[in-house]
Design an enzyme around this catalytic site. Structure first.
Site, PDB file in Angstrom:
ATOM      1  N   SER A  33       6.039   6.722  -7.044  1.00  0.00           N
ATOM      2  CA  SER A  33       5.593   6.778  -8.545  1.00  0.00           C
ATOM      3  C   SER A  33       4.133   6.228  -8.470  1.00  0.00           C
ATOM      4  O   SER A  33       4.102   4.840  -8.145  1.00  0.00           O
ATOM      5  CB  SER A  33       6.610   6.002  -9.384  1.00  0.00           C
ATOM      6  OG  SER A  33       6.011   6.126 -10.648  1.00  0.00           O
ATOM      7  N   CYS A  34       2.959   6.786  -8.507  1.00  0.00           N
ATOM      8  CA  CYS A  34       1.855   6.294  -8.194  1.00  0.00           C
ATOM      9  C   CYS A  34       0.844   6.968  -9.000  1.00  0.00           C
ATOM     10  O   CYS A  34       0.865   7.405  -9.880  1.00  0.00           O
ATOM     11  CB  CYS A  34       1.695   7.096  -6.826  1.00  0.00           C
ATOM     12  SG  CYS A  34       3.137   7.193  -5.645  1.00  0.00           S
ATOM     13  N   GLY A  35      -0.453   6.421  -8.789  1.00  0.00           N
ATOM     14  CA  GLY A  35      -1.529   7.118  -9.160  1.00  0.00           C
ATOM     15  C   GLY A  35      -2.633   7.906  -8.292  1.00  0.00           C
ATOM     16  O   GLY A  35      -2.519   7.653  -7.164  1.00  0.00           O
ATOM     17  N   GLN A  82      -3.062   5.870  -5.064  1.00  0.00           N
ATOM     18  CA  GLN A  82      -2.362   4.677  -4.755  1.00  0.00           C
ATOM     19  C   GLN A  82      -0.796   4.779  -5.002  1.00  0.00           C
ATOM     20  O   GLN A  82      -0.264   5.332  -5.875  1.00  0.00           O
ATOM     21  CB  GLN A  82      -2.799   3.613  -6.117  1.00  0.00           C
ATOM     22  CG  GLN A  82      -1.989   2.546  -6.167  1.00  0.00           C
ATOM     23  CD  GLN A  82      -1.828   1.336  -5.021  1.00  0.00           C
ATOM     24  OE1 GLN A  82      -2.901   1.232  -4.503  1.00  0.00           O
ATOM     25  NE2 GLN A  82      -0.824   1.123  -4.772  1.00  0.00           N
ATOM     26  N   ASN A  98       2.092  12.212  -7.469  1.00  0.00           N
ATOM     27  CA  ASN A  98       2.538  11.176  -8.457  1.00  0.00           C
ATOM     28  C   ASN A  98       3.776  11.638  -9.082  1.00  0.00           C
ATOM     29  O   ASN A  98       3.628  12.777  -9.897  1.00  0.00           O
ATOM     30  CB  ASN A  98       1.683  10.757  -9.436  1.00  0.00           C
ATOM     31  CG  ASN A  98       2.203   9.861 -10.468  1.00  0.00           C
ATOM     32  OD1 ASN A  98       3.004   9.157 -10.291  1.00  0.00           O
ATOM     33  ND2 ASN A  98       1.487  10.084 -11.652  1.00  0.00           N
TER      34      ASN A  98
END
Length: 879
Positions: free
Chosen positions: A18-20, A221, A243
Site C-alpha cells: 500500500s504505497c505512494g 514509495q 499502489n
C-alpha cells in the site's frame, strides 16, 4: 503446490503493498535534469506513505524508473572504462554480497545465447549509512551490466532478446535468494533500495551524477503491510509501480500458469522462460510479470493494461459498441487482475497511469504550460505556480492517461479508447461467434422431473440436507430473495470438532480483504460488479482472429434447468461425457478422486470442451464423491497438466444450497453450477404450500438470493467480477488433513490439519446408511438455533437455566451444578483444546484429564479432547 502445517504464521504468498506513486514526463520528449529532480522531490514528499524502522533510517523501500537516460548511462560507462556503441542496454543486478560472480556469469551465458554481447560490468557504489542498519544488513551487492545487440537486430528484437535472457537466467537461478535483475532493457533503467524516499539519492551515488536526465520518470514509495521489507520487492519493477492490492492474485497466478500451453507468439519464444508469472512474492511483482509477457508477445502498453485491469465497461452508459467489443473479446480469454489499484508504468513507447474499475486508489494529474505532466497518488507533490497549470484533474474509476513517448503527445482516456477500438473488427467477430443462452422471464419448469417424495427424502439424507436447512435457508431465500439474517452469534462447535456430520463447506472460512482495502458495498457498487460467465475454451491472446470470439455467455454461474438443457444441447457440446461422482466403497475415496482426474484429463486431451461432473444419479451400492473435493482436484490437476484453459467445469450437484457453498465451488474452479437438490426441495416446499403463493417462479427467486449472496462474498474481498473470483481459493481451511489439501485444494492455507480421506468417507458412510433406511427421518440440524438431538450449543438451555438459577438463589450447590454443565461440555473451539492441554500439564489431577486409549485412537472427531471426560467432577484450574 502442496502445503503442510507451516512453522510460522508468516506466508510470503500474502505479500501486499500500500504505497505512494507518481510519474513525471516531458511530453515534448526532451530529456532534462529538471524532470529527474522534480521526480525525486515528489518522491521525498511521499515519506508518509511508507514505514520507517525503529532505527529511524531504514525504510520499506523506494525506487525510480528512468526512460532512456542515454547521456547519463554513457557517462557512467565511460568512467568505468566500458566502450559502448550507438545502441546498448543497461541493467542493474542484485547479487550475493558474500558470493562470487557465478550468478553474473550465468546471466552472461544467456545473454550470449540470445545473440547479444556483454560490453562490460561496473560495480555500483551503495552508501550503507544512508540505508540504515536493517537495510544495510540485507544489502545485496549491486552491479551494472551493459549489453549491445547484434548488428542485424532491430530495437524490438533487441528488447525481446533481453527479456528472454533475463527470464531464462531467473529460472535457472530461482534458488538463489540474492540474485535479482532490477531492470535489463534498452528503454528503461531502474534503481531501487530498501531506503527512505528522501534518501534514495544518498544511497546510490549514480543518482547524483550531473549527467542524469530523462524525459519520463516513474517513482514509488512502498509500504510493506504486515510483511518484512526486502530490497527486491521495492518498486518500481521492470515496467510498473503499484499502489493497492490485487485481491484476485491467487486466481491470476494459477490461470497464468494454466495459459502457458496456449500463449504463443511469433515474436518471442515463451516456452523456456519458466513460469510466466511468479507464484510467490508480492502481488505487484506478479502483475508486472504478466504485463511484460504481454508486451513481449506483441501487445502494446495501453492495450495490455486494458486487458489486465479493464474498466467496468458493461456498466457504462452510451459506451461505443466497438470499444465494448474490444473489452468483451479479451474478457473471453483473460480474467481481470481485480482489487484497488493505482498503476503508473513506462516502457519504450508509453508512460501511463490507470486506475482499477472501482477507483479506490487516488490519482491526480496536472499539465503545465511548458508541456510537463505529473501524475501522482496525491496532490501537493509538484511545486508549480497555478498560473503555469493549463489543465488538471483526477482519474475516474477505470480511466487511463498516457504520454506517447514516440509521437510526443498526451493521450486522454478517450484517445486511448479510440486507439483500442480500431485494432480489429471486434464487434463483427462477437456477433458471429458469441452465443447467449435464452432466458425467459418465467420458467415454469423449476423441476420438470420432480422426484417422488420418498426418493427425494432419501437423497436429502444422503447429501446431508437437514430439516432446519430446508426450512430456514432454502425457504427463506425464496421468500426474501436474499439470505436469512440472524443476530445471536454462533456458539456451535466448528465443523472439525462437531459430533454431527457437517457439510464439507463448513470447514472453509471466507477470506476478507486485507491491508488498506475497504470492502465494496455490493448494493452501491453493483454497476461495477458482474457475475457474467463465459463458457468455451480460451484462445491465444496474441492471435487476433474471429474464431477466438466463439464463446457462450450466461448472466450467472448458477444455472436454471432450462439453461442447463440449452447448454448441453449446443452443437459444440453435444456428446459431452458425464462424469458421475460415485465410487465403490472398496475403491476408497482418495483413489476414486485420482481416477476421476485421470478420466477427465483423457477426455480433455481428446477434445472435450466441457467437463460435466454430476452426482445426480446415486446408487445404493456406491458412495458419492463430494462435489467440492471433485471440483478442487479436477481443477488443480488440469492446471498442472496445462489443460485447464481448454475446457470448463460444469457441476450438477446436490451439495450447495446457500451462497457460501456456491462460492466454495466457484473459488476452487467451477465454471457453472446446477443445484439440482435445492431445486427439487424447493419444488416440494411449493407443492406442499409452504412457500407463499405469490411466488410464481420459485427458482428465479432462489437464484436471485444466491446471486445477492455471491455479490456480498465477492465484495468482502474487494473483488468485482466472478471471473476474478473463480479459482482464487480465497479461503482458509480449518480441519482437513494435509493429504486432502494437497490433492484437492493445493495452495490453500490449512494450519491445523484434521480429517483425512478415511474420515470423510466414514462420514459419508453414515449418511448413506441413514439415506437407504426409510425408518430414519431427516436430521434435525440445529446450527441456527438449539434443537434437541441436533448440533450442540455451548449456551444451551441447561447452561442458561442453571446459571440463572445460581444467580437468583446464590446457593453454592446451584453454582456447582452450573459449573458442572460448563466444565463437562464438549470442546467447541480450538482455544478450548489448547486451554485444556495447558491445564492438563499444570494440574496435579492430570491422570483424570488424559484421553483414554480408545478416545485417542478414534478417528472422529478431529479434536482429541472431544470424547474425553475427567473421571471425577473437578474444575479446570485457571490458565
Amino acid at each position: 503446490m502442496a502445503r503442510g502445517v507451516p512453522a510460522t504464521l508468516y506466508d510470503a504468498a500474502f505479500e501486499h503493498d500500500s504505497c505512494g506513486f507518481g510519474l513525471v514526463a516531458q511530453i515534448d520528449g526532451r530529456a532534462s535534469a529538471w524532470v529527474v529532480d522534480t521526480a525525486f522531490d515528489a518522491l521525498a514528499k511521499l515519506s508518509h506513505r511508507g514505514g520507517v524502522n525503529a532505527d529511524g533510517v531504514s525504510g520499506d523501500g523506494c525506487g525510480v524508473l528512468f526512460h532512456r537516460p542515454l547521456v547519463w548511462l554513457k557517462a557512467l560507462a565511460d568512467e568505468a572504462g566500458i566502450a559502448l556503441g550507438e545502441r546498448y542496454a543497461a541493467g542493474l543486478v542484485f547479487l550475493d554480497p558474500q558470493g562470487d560472480d557465478a550468478a553474473a556469469s550465468t546471466l552472461e551465458q544467456y545473454v550470449h545465447e540470445e545473440g547479444l554481447r556483454i560490453a562490460g560490468w561496473r560495480d555500483v557504489a551503495v552508501n550503507a549509512e544512508a540505508c540504515g542498519p536493517l537495510a544495510a544488513a540485507a544489502r545485496p551487492r549491486v552491479r551494472q551490466v551493459f549489453v549491445e545487440p547484434a548488428d542485424a537486430m532491430d530495437d524490438a528484437r533487441f528488447e525481446r532478446a533481453l527479456f528472454r535472457a533475463r527470464r531464462r537466467a531467473e529460472t535457472v537461478l530461482a534458488a538463489d535468494p540474492h540474485f535479482y535483475v532490477v531492470t535489463l532493457s534498452a528503454e528503461v533503467v531502474g534503481y531501487k533500495a530498501m531506503a527512505a524516499p528522501g534518501r534514495l539519492r544518498e544511497v546510490f551515488a549514480d543518482l547524483a551524477h550531473p549527467a542524469l536526465g530523462a524525459d519520463a520518470v516513474v517513482f514509488h514509495q512502498r509500504f510493506s503491510t504486515n510483511t518484512t521489507p526486502q530490497w527486491r520487492l521495492a518498486q518500481p519493477f521492470r515496467l510498473l509501480a503499484h499502489n493497492g492490492e490485487i485481491n484476485t492474485i491467487r486466481a491470476n497466478r494459477r490461470w497464468m500458469q494454466s495459459r502457458e500451453s496456449i500463449l504463443h507468439s511469433e515474436l518471442v519464444d515463451l516456452s523456456d522462460i519458466g513460469p510466466l508469472v511468479r507464484q510467490t512474492g508480492s502481488d505487484s511483482e506478479s502483475l508486472d510479470n504478466a504485463l511484460e509477457v504481454l508486451l513481449a508477445g506483441g501487445l502494446d502498453l495501453i492495450a495490455a493494461m486494458r486487458v489486465l485491469v479493464p474498466p467496468a465497461f458493461a456498466a457504462r452508459e452510451g459506451i461505443d459498441e466497438d470499444l465494448a467489443a474490444f473489452y468483451e473479446y479479451y474478457a473471453l480469454h483473460s480474467e481481470p487482475w481485480d482489487g484497488p489499484a493505482g498503476l503508473v508504468m513506462c516502457d519504450g513507447h508509453y508512460a501511463a497511469c490507470t486506475l482499477d474499475r472501482n477507483g479506490l486508489r487516488p490519482a491526480r494529474w496536472a499539465l503545465s504550460a511548458d508541456n510537463h505532466l505529473i501524475v501522482a497518488s496525491e496532490a501537493g507533490l509538484w511545486d508549480v505556480p497555478s498560473s503555469q497549470v493549463v489543465a488538471k484533474g483526477r482519474l475516474a474509476p477505470g480511466e487511463m492517461i498516457a504520454v506517447d513517448l514516440k509521437a510526443h503527445r498526451l493521450l486522454r482516456d478517450a484517445d486511448i479508447d479510440d486507439i483500442n477500438r480500431r485494432r480489429a473488427p471486434f464487434r463483427d467477430w462477437l456477433r458471429a461467434g458469441v452465443s447467449y443462452l435464452e432466458s425467459d422471464l418465467i420458467d415454469p419448469s423449476l423441476a420438470a422431473e420432480p422426484l417422488p417424495q420418498d426418493e427425494l427424502r432419501r437423497y436429502q439424507k444422503l447429501y446431508g440436507l437437514s430439516r432446519e436447512e430446508r426450512e430456514t435457508v432454502l425457504k427463506v431465500m425464496v421468500e426474501l430473495e436474499q439470505e436469512a439474517t440472524g443476530s445471536m452469534g454462533d456458539d456451535t462447535p466448528i465443523a472439525a470438532m462437531s459430533r454431527q456430520v457437517r457439510p464439507l463447506f463448513d470447514r472453509f472460512r471466507q477470506a476478507f480483504a486485507q491491508v488498506t482495502n475497504p470492502p465494496i458495498d455490493p448494493l452501491r457498487e453493483k454497476l461495477v460488479m458482474s457475475l457474467v460467465t463465459q463458457i468455451g475454451p480460451e484462445a491465444n491472446v496474441f492471435d487476433l482472429a474471429p474464431e477466438n470470439a466463439r464463446q457462450i455467455l450466461i448472466n450467472s454461474p448458477v444455472l436454471s434447468q432450462r439453461k442447463l438443457r440449452q447448454l448441453l444441447a449446443l452443437p459444440q457440446i453435444v456428446g459431452t461425457p458425464r462424469f458421475d461422482l460415485v465410487y465403490a466403497p472398496e475403491e476408497g475415496l482418495e483413489a476414486a478422486i485420482r481416477r476421476l482426474c485421470r478420466e477427465v484429463e483423457k477426455a480433455v486431451r481428446e477434445g472435450c470442451q466441457l467437463v460435466f461432473l454430476s452426482d445426480r444419479y446415486p446408487h445404493q451400492d456406491l458412495l458419492p464423491i463430494h462435489s467440492l473435493l471433485a471440483v478442487g482436484a479436477v481443477h488443480a490437476h488440469l492446471i498442472d497438466q496445462a489443460l485447464r484453459c481448454q475446457c470448463n467445469i460444469l457441476v450438477e450437484t446436490a451439495t450447495p444450497r446457500d451462497p457460501h457453498q456456491f462460492a466454495c465451488l466457484l473459488g476452487f474452479g467451477a465454471t457453472a453450477i446446477y443445484p439440482w437438490l435445492a431445486y427439487q426441495s424447493l419444488f416440494e416446499l411449493g407443492r406442499e404450500g409452504h412457500i407463499a403463493s405469490d411466488r410464481f417462479e420459485i427458482g428465479r427467486s432462489y437464484r436471485r438470493g444466491v446471486r445477492k449472496g455471491l455479490m456480498k462474498i465477492l465484495s468482502k474481498m474487494g473483488i468485482s467480477t466472478v471471473a476474478g473470483y473463480r479459482g482464487a481459493q480465497l479461503f482458509e481451511i480449518v480441519g482437513l488433513a494435509p493429504e486432502v489439501v494437497e490433492l484437492c485444494f493445493p495452495g490453500t492455507p490449512s494450519r491445523i490439519g484434521g480429517a483425512s480421506f478415511a474420515d470423510l468417507e466414514h462420514d459419508q458412510r453414515l449418511l448413506a446408511a441413514e439415506a437407504w433406511s426409510d425408518a430414519l427421518p431427516l436430521r434435525a440440524g440445529g446450527l441456527y438455533k438449539f434443537v434437541y438431538g441436533g448440533e450442540y450449543h455451548m449456551y444451551n438451555p441447561d447452561v442458561i437455566a442453571s446459571l440463572q438459577k445460581a444467580v437468583r438463589t446464590g446457593n453454592t450447590g446451584d453454582y456447582r451444578a452450573y459449573a458442572n454443565f460448563v466444565d463437562r461440555r464438549p470442546p467447541s473451539a480450538l482455544r478450548t483444546c489448547s486451554r485444556r492441554a495447558r491445564c492438563a500439564r499444570r494440574c496435579r489431577w492430570t491422570r483424570w484429564n488424559r484421553p483414554t486409549a480408545s478416545c485417542a485412537a478414534s478417528t472422529r472427531p478431529a479434536c482429541r479432547w472431544a470424547r474425553c471426560r475427567p473421571k471425577r467432577t473437578r474444575h479446570w484450574p485457571s490458565p
